[in-house]
Design a protein around this motif. Structure first.
Motif, short mmCIF file in Angstrom:
data_model
loop_
_atom_site.label_atom_id
_atom_site.label_comp_id
_atom_site.label_asym_id
_atom_site.label_seq_id
_atom_site.Cartn_x
_atom_site.Cartn_y
_atom_site.Cartn_z
N SER A 1 0.90 -1.22 0.17
CA SER A 1 0.06 0.21 0.02
C SER A 1 1.25 1.12 0.22
O SER A 1 0.68 2.50 -0.50
N MET A 2 1.84 1.13 -0.01
CA MET A 2 3.21 2.25 -0.23
C MET A 2 3.30 2.66 -0.94
O MET A 2 3.84 3.94 -1.58
N GLY A 3 3.09 1.86 -1.77
CA GLY A 3 3.47 1.95 -3.45
C GLY A 3 4.46 1.97 -3.46
O GLY A 3 5.49 0.91 -3.37
N HIS A 4 5.77 2.44 -5.17
CA HIS A 4 6.81 2.27 -5.11
C HIS A 4 7.20 1.02 -6.02
O HIS A 4 7.76 0.08 -6.37
N SER A 5 6.02 0.59 -6.10
CA SER A 5 6.08 -0.60 -7.03
C SER A 5 6.43 -2.48 -6.56
O SER A 5 6.83 -2.91 -6.65
N ALA A 6 5.76 -1.93 -5.05
CA ALA A 6 6.94 -3.10 -4.05
C ALA A 6 5.39 -4.30 -4.02
O ALA A 6 6.52 -5.28 -3.82
N GLY A 7 4.56 -4.46 -5.07
CA GLY A 7 3.99 -5.52 -5.04
C GLY A 7 4.55 -6.36 -6.03
O GLY A 7 4.97 -7.66 -5.55
N LEU A 8 5.46 -6.53 -6.37
CA LEU A 8 6.23 -7.06 -7.77
C LEU A 8 7.57 -7.96 -6.68
O LEU A 8 7.91 -8.41 -6.70
N ARG A 9 7.67 -6.97 -5.25
CA ARG A 9 9.49 -7.33 -4.64
C ARG A 9 8.53 -7.44 -3.59
O ARG A 9 9.62 -7.59 -2.85
N THR A 10 7.19 -7.33 -3.16
CA THR A 10 6.91 -8.52 -1.53
C THR A 10 6.45 -9.29 -1.85
O THR A 10 5.00 -9.78 -2.56
N PHE A 11 6.82 -10.19 -0.65
CA PHE A 11 5.98 -11.56 -0.32
C PHE A 11 6.55 -11.61 0.87
O PHE A 11 7.02 -11.46 1.61
N THR A 12 5.77 -12.70 1.76
CA THR A 12 5.50 -13.46 2.75
C THR A 12 6.80 -13.93 3.12
O THR A 12 7.19 -14.46 2.12
N LEU A 13 7.00 -14.21 3.91
CA LEU A 13 8.31 -15.34 4.47
C LEU A 13 8.50 -16.25 3.45
O LEU A 13 8.90 -17.32 2.72
N LYS A 14 7.40 -17.00 3.98
CA LYS A 14 6.73 -18.53 3.69
C LYS A 14 6.16 -18.17 2.39
O LYS A 14 6.14 -19.44 2.00
N GLU A 15 5.66 -17.26 2.00
CA GLU A 15 4.88 -17.69 0.38
C GLU A 15 6.14 -17.72 -0.81
O GLU A 15 6.14 -18.40 -1.19
N PHE A 16 7.37 -17.02 -0.08
CA PHE A 16 8.37 -16.53 -0.56
C PHE A 16 9.64 -17.77 -0.91
O PHE A 16 9.79 -18.27 -1.86
N THR A 17 9.19 -18.60 0.62
CA THR A 17 10.09 -19.78 1.00
C THR A 17 8.82 -21.38 -0.64
O THR A 17 9.37 -21.93 -1.02
N ARG A 18 7.81 -20.62 -0.34
CA ARG A 18 7.47 -22.11 -0.99
C ARG A 18 7.48 -21.70 -3.14
O ARG A 18 7.51 -22.41 -3.03
N LEU A 19 7.52 -19.86 -2.77
CA LEU A 19 8.16 -19.92 -4.98
C LEU A 19 8.88 -20.81 -4.75
O LEU A 19 9.79 -21.54 -6.23
N VAL A 20 10.08 -20.15 -3.92
CA VAL A 20 11.53 -20.86 -4.19
C VAL A 20 11.56 -22.30 -4.26
O VAL A 20 12.66 -22.31 -5.22
N ARG A 21 10.93 -22.97 -3.82
CA ARG A 21 11.14 -24.73 -3.71
C ARG A 21 10.60 -24.81 -5.30
O ARG A 21 10.88 -26.06 -5.42
N ALA A 22 9.60 -24.10 -5.70
CA ALA A 22 8.79 -24.39 -7.22
C ALA A 22 10.05 -24.36 -8.48
O ALA A 22 10.22 -24.40 -9.33
N ILE A 23 10.55 -23.65 -8.08
CA ILE A 23 12.28 -22.49 -9.31
C ILE A 23 12.72 -23.61 -9.59
O ILE A 23 14.37 -24.04 -8.19
N ASP A 24 13.11 -24.14 -10.05
CA ASP A 24 14.62 -24.60 -11.07
C ASP A 24 15.52 -24.32 -10.63
O ASP A 24 15.89 -23.00 -10.82
N PRO A 25 16.65 -24.22 -10.03
CA PRO A 25 17.89 -23.48 -9.72
C PRO A 25 18.57 -23.29 -10.92
O PRO A 25 19.81 -22.32 -11.03
N ALA A 26 18.88 -24.36 -11.91
CA ALA A 26 19.46 -25.15 -12.98
C ALA A 26 19.32 -23.76 -13.65
O ALA A 26 19.51 -22.64 -14.75
N THR A 27 17.36 -22.68 -14.14
CA THR A 27 17.57 -21.52 -14.66
C THR A 27 17.71 -19.98 -13.77
O THR A 27 17.12 -18.58 -14.25
N LEU A 28 18.09 -20.75 -13.09
CA LEU A 28 19.11 -18.46 -12.11
C LEU A 28 20.32 -18.47 -12.77
O LEU A 28 21.22 -19.50 -13.14
N PRO A 29 20.99 -17.78 -12.84
CA PRO A 29 22.48 -17.17 -12.99
C PRO A 29 23.62 -17.88 -12.27
O PRO A 29 23.20 -18.05 -10.89
#
Length: 215
Positions: A116-144
Motif C-alpha cells: 500500500s506504500m506504493g513504489h511498485s512494491a507488489g512485484l518484490r514483496t512477499f511473506t517469508l513463507k510465501e517466498f519459501t514456497r515459491l522458491v522451492r518450485a523454481i529450478d535453480p538451473a534456470t537462475l544465473p
C-alpha cells in the motif's frame, strides 16, 4: 508505474549489491530474528561476513524506533550462533521500501501494508513463507550462476521468477504464509518461532547463493 530511483526494481545504487528488507510489526521480535538469521546463514555459506553483496535489514510497520530487540529474541539468535549485538529497531519508512530489492514480511497484513506504500512494491514483496514456497518450485538451473554473473544478479532473477509464479502456486491455507507474533510469550514459544523462521529461510538462502547448508 515504475519505482523511484533507489534499490528497488527501477534502479540500483550498485549492480553488485542486493538489499533484503524483513518486516514485522514492532521490529523487536520476528524481523530482527529473521534479519540476523539471514545474515548468519549467508556468512556461513559464503564465508563472507558481508553476505557477498546481499545487504540484510529490517523494520516494523509500528516499529519501536531506536529500541533493542526483545531479550528472548536475543536468546533465540544465540541458540543458532547468530550475532544479535548492536541491533536498533526502526519504523518502516518509504525510503526503506524504495531501496529494497526484496521485501519479506512476517504476515499477509504486513505484506499488504508494504504494498500500500506504493513504489511498485507488489512485484518484490512477499511473506517469508510465501517466498519459501515459491522458491522451492523454481529450478535453480534456470537462475544465473553467481560465480559468473554475481550474487546480486542471481537474487534479482530469483525475485522475478517468484513473482511470476505467485498467481499459480497458492497457499494451502490462509495461515500457511504467516509467522505468529511471539511478543510477550515465554522463551519456549520464541524458540518455536525461531525454528519456524530458520526452516523457512534455509531454501531461500540456498536459492540466493546456490550453496546448500552443511548438514
Amino acid at each position: 508505474m515504475t519505482a523511484p530511483e533507489g534499490r528497488g526494481i527501477a534502479g540500483h545504487e550498485s549492480s553488485d549489491t542486493f538489499r533484503i528488507l524483513h518486516v514485522s510489526t514492532g521490529n523487536v521480535c520476528r524481523s530482527p530474528i529473521t534479519e540476523r538469521l539471514t545474515r548468519h546463514a549467508l556468512s556461513v555459506r559464503l564465508g563472507d561476513p558481508l553476505g557477498g553483496g546481499l545487504i540484510v535489514e529490517s523494520a516494523g510497520t509500528w516499529g519501536h524506533e531506536g529500541a533493542p530487540m526483545e531479550t528472548n529474541a536475543e536468546l533465540v539468535l544465540a541458540d543458532f550462533g547468530a550475532d544479535y549485538s548492536g541491533f536498533v529497531g526502526r519504523e518502516l519508512l518509504d525510503e526503506h521500501v524504495i531501496r529494497a530489492d526484496l521485501v519479506l514480511t512476517a504476515t499477509r497484513d504486513h505484506r499488504a501494508q508494504v504494498i500500500s506504500m506504493g513504489h511498485s512494491a507488489g512485484l518484490r514483496t512477499f511473506t517469508l513463507k510465501e517466498f519459501t514456497r515459491l522458491v522451492r518450485a523454481i529450478d535453480p538451473a534456470t537462475l544465473p550462476d553467481p560465480r559468473d554473473d554475481g550474487m546480486a544478479e542471481r537474487a534479482r532473477a530469483l525475485v522475478r521468477a517468484a513473482a511470476a509464479l505467485r498467481g499459480w502456486l497458492l497457499a494451502p491455507s490462509l495461515d500457511a504464509d504467516e509467522v505468529n507474533d511471539p511478543y510477550g510469550a515465554p522463551i519456549t514459544f520464541f524458540r518455536s518461532i525461531g525454528d519456524e523462521i530458520n526452516q523457512a529461510l534455509d531454501p531461500v538462502v540456498t536459492a540466493l547463493t546456490g550453496i546448500a547448508a552443511r548438514r
